[in-house]
Scaffold this motif. Structure first.
Motif, PDB file in Angstrom:
ATOM      1  N   TRP A  18       0.812  -1.214   0.000  1.00  0.00           N
ATOM      2  CA  TRP A  18       0.000   0.000   0.000  1.00  0.00           C
ATOM      3  C   TRP A  18       0.846   1.265   0.000  1.00  0.00           C
ATOM      4  O   TRP A  18       0.328   2.362  -0.247  1.00  0.00           O
ATOM      5  CB  TRP A  18      -0.944   0.001   1.192  1.00  0.00           C
ATOM      6  CG  TRP A  18      -1.959  -1.088   1.102  1.00  0.00           C
ATOM      7  CD1 TRP A  18      -1.963  -2.267   1.762  1.00  0.00           C
ATOM      8  CD2 TRP A  18      -3.113  -1.102   0.250  1.00  0.00           C
ATOM      9  NE1 TRP A  18      -3.047  -3.034   1.397  1.00  0.00           N
ATOM     10  CE2 TRP A  18      -3.779  -2.337   0.457  1.00  0.00           C
ATOM     11  CE3 TRP A  18      -3.658  -0.204  -0.666  1.00  0.00           C
ATOM     12  CZ2 TRP A  18      -4.940  -2.678  -0.216  1.00  0.00           C
ATOM     13  CZ3 TRP A  18      -4.818  -0.539  -1.342  1.00  0.00           C
ATOM     14  CH2 TRP A  18      -5.447  -1.771  -1.105  1.00  0.00           C
ATOM     15  N   LEU A  21       0.890   3.796  -2.898  1.00  0.00           N
ATOM     16  CA  LEU A  21       0.030   4.977  -3.001  1.00  0.00           C
ATOM     17  C   LEU A  21       0.837   6.269  -2.961  1.00  0.00           C
ATOM     18  O   LEU A  21       0.366   7.319  -3.416  1.00  0.00           O
ATOM     19  CB  LEU A  21      -0.998   4.971  -1.862  1.00  0.00           C
ATOM     20  CG  LEU A  21      -2.080   3.892  -1.934  1.00  0.00           C
ATOM     21  CD1 LEU A  21      -2.883   3.866  -0.645  1.00  0.00           C
ATOM     22  CD2 LEU A  21      -3.003   4.146  -3.128  1.00  0.00           C
ATOM     23  N   ARG A  92      -3.501  11.473  -1.496  1.00  0.00           N
ATOM     24  CA  ARG A  92      -3.550  10.011  -1.375  1.00  0.00           C
ATOM     25  C   ARG A  92      -2.976   9.522  -0.046  1.00  0.00           C
ATOM     26  O   ARG A  92      -3.237   8.390   0.363  1.00  0.00           O
ATOM     27  CB  ARG A  92      -2.781   9.367  -2.522  1.00  0.00           C
ATOM     28  CG  ARG A  92      -3.393   9.624  -3.895  1.00  0.00           C
ATOM     29  CD  ARG A  92      -2.609   8.910  -4.966  1.00  0.00           C
ATOM     30  NE  ARG A  92      -3.156   9.144  -6.293  1.00  0.00           N
ATOM     31  CZ  ARG A  92      -2.656   8.643  -7.417  1.00  0.00           C
ATOM     32  NH1 ARG A  92      -1.571   7.862  -7.342  1.00  0.00           N
ATOM     33  NH2 ARG A  92      -3.202   8.909  -8.584  1.00  0.00           N
ATOM     34  N   TYR A  95      -5.290   7.997   2.455  1.00  0.00           N
ATOM     35  CA  TYR A  95      -5.693   6.592   2.379  1.00  0.00           C
ATOM     36  C   TYR A  95      -4.868   5.746   3.351  1.00  0.00           C
ATOM     37  O   TYR A  95      -5.387   4.839   4.031  1.00  0.00           O
ATOM     38  CB  TYR A  95      -5.504   6.046   0.956  1.00  0.00           C
ATOM     39  CG  TYR A  95      -6.168   6.850  -0.134  1.00  0.00           C
ATOM     40  CD1 TYR A  95      -7.194   7.760   0.155  1.00  0.00           C
ATOM     41  CD2 TYR A  95      -5.763   6.732  -1.460  1.00  0.00           C
ATOM     42  CE1 TYR A  95      -7.802   8.493  -0.852  1.00  0.00           C
ATOM     43  CE2 TYR A  95      -6.362   7.458  -2.473  1.00  0.00           C
ATOM     44  CZ  TYR A  95      -7.373   8.351  -2.161  1.00  0.00           C
ATOM     45  OH  TYR A  95      -7.968   9.084  -3.160  1.00  0.00           O
TER      46      TYR A  95
END
Length: 374
Positions: A18, A21, A92, A95
């Protein structure tokens, strides 16, 4: 194989991807879209480090951990700062904040994680609106979804581990209860009988010179009682004494269901002859015990069919196999009983995983007579 399980361990490395991102914000820094570039680059590195620290500390166990909460707070502050200075690409990072919040707060109260995700999503939408960083609703929706998915995943793994532990405990309890029942049966069979044998043996020792006829009668009584006790023990061990195939199938259903194992029993047609029924009952008990103790299965299928002058019993589970059962005394004893009546037993891996215990008996099987013990 053991019935106990180690559980599913959630590793922090699962959350490493992740960090991709941050690839968009990093490209924007390299292309000079953020000034000063070195400050933005350092901020992104600190943000990634804070995310990894929060995840590692949260998955270390022990419920809500202050260190993980501190790393989450640092991650949130860095995200807000970078978004106000870096513009749209930095949005972002929210997130990651939502995902970290879902992981860190998962051990807490049930509503804490979703509430935190909602707060982070609202902060992301507000920041996007204030900095004109793009779609406000999109930022809110994706951030909220990221937090809910991460928190839900962590809670799901924890629930699976709890259910596995509970099933293992139920299986151990079922096996322990069966052992206690068998121990009680043996005690009931042997306690009084052995006491009588001891008393009569003492009488023989005292009377064999003074009253040989009385001593002889006592010895005959000892022999009779011993033979009767031996017969009762054999009946108890082979299942003749108190159980029938119907009783054993009902007991298998109850034991497997109590251990959290779904069971299906298929037994069409009339009951087999008594000698065959007794051996099938013992086979069901042994097979069920192996499933409880060794397989860790979620489903067990018990099938009994009569074809071509033979009765076939199959016990199929979807567990991890019964390698531990293959070398056990129970299976060897079952094989010896079946061999005495020209029956067979086979324990092999099942087609779709798990194990398959197959017992085949001729319909006219008669248990072989055992040698007398003197």
């Amino acid at each position: 194989m053991s019935a106990a399980r180690s559980g599913v361990r959630l590793r922090p490395i699962l959350f490493y991807p992740w960090l991709l991102l941050l690839l968009g914000p990093a490209i924007a820094v390299v292309q000079g879209g953020t000034h000063p570039a070195w400050v933005a680059g350092a901020g992104l590195l600190l943000l990634a480090a804070a995310f990894l620290c929060a995840v590692h500390l949260a998955l270390g166990g022990g419920g809500l951990r202050p260190a993980a909460l501190g790393a989450l707070a640092v991650l949130a502050v860095l995200t807000v700062t970078l978004t106000f200075t870096g513009g749209q690409p930095m949005i972002r990072a929210f997130y990651l904040v939502a995902m970290a919040a879902g992981v860190v707060l998962a051990p807490g109260p049930e509503r804490l994680g979703p509430l935190a995700s909602l707060v982070v999503a609202t902060a992301a939408a507000s920041t996007a609106w204030l900095t004109h960083a793009g779609d406000v609703f999109g930022a809110w929706y994706v951030t909220l979804l990221s937090g809910l998915l991460a928190g839900g995943f962590v809670k799901l793994v924890a629930t699976v581990n709890e259910l596995g532990a509970a099933r293992d405990e139920l299986a151990r309890a079922a096996v322990a209860e069966e052992r206690l029942r068998f121990a009680r049966d043996l005690h009931d069979l042997l306690g009084h009988t052995l006491s009588v044998i001891v008393v009569k043996a003492e009488a023989v020792r005292r009377l064999h010179e003074r009253a040989p006829e009385v001593a002889r009668q006592q010895a005959v009584d000892i022999e009779t009682i011993g033979r009767q006790a031996l017969t009762e023990i054999r009946e108890a061990v082979t299942g003749y004494r108190v159980t029938t195939l119907r009783d054993e199938l009902a007991g298998a259903r109850a034991a497997l269901a109590g251990a959290g194992i779904e069971v299906t029993v298929r037994h069409p047609g009339p009951p087999p002859p008594p000698p065959v029924e007794a051996l099938l009952a013992w086979s069901v008990r042994e097979g069920t015990t192996n499933v409880l103790r060794h397989s860790g299965a979620g489903h067990c299928d018990i099938r009994i069919a009569t074809t071509g002058g033979a009765v076939t019993l199959e016990i199929v589970d979807d567990g991890a196999g019964c390698a531990g059962a293959a070398a056990g005394n129970g299976l060897r004893g079952l094989a010896e009983r079946l061999d005495a009546v020209r029956g067979t037993v086979e324990l092999v891996p099942a087609a779709g995983g798990g194990s398959r215990l197959a017992v085949r008996l001729p319909c006219a099987a008669e248990p072989a007579e055992e040698g007398e013990t003197r």
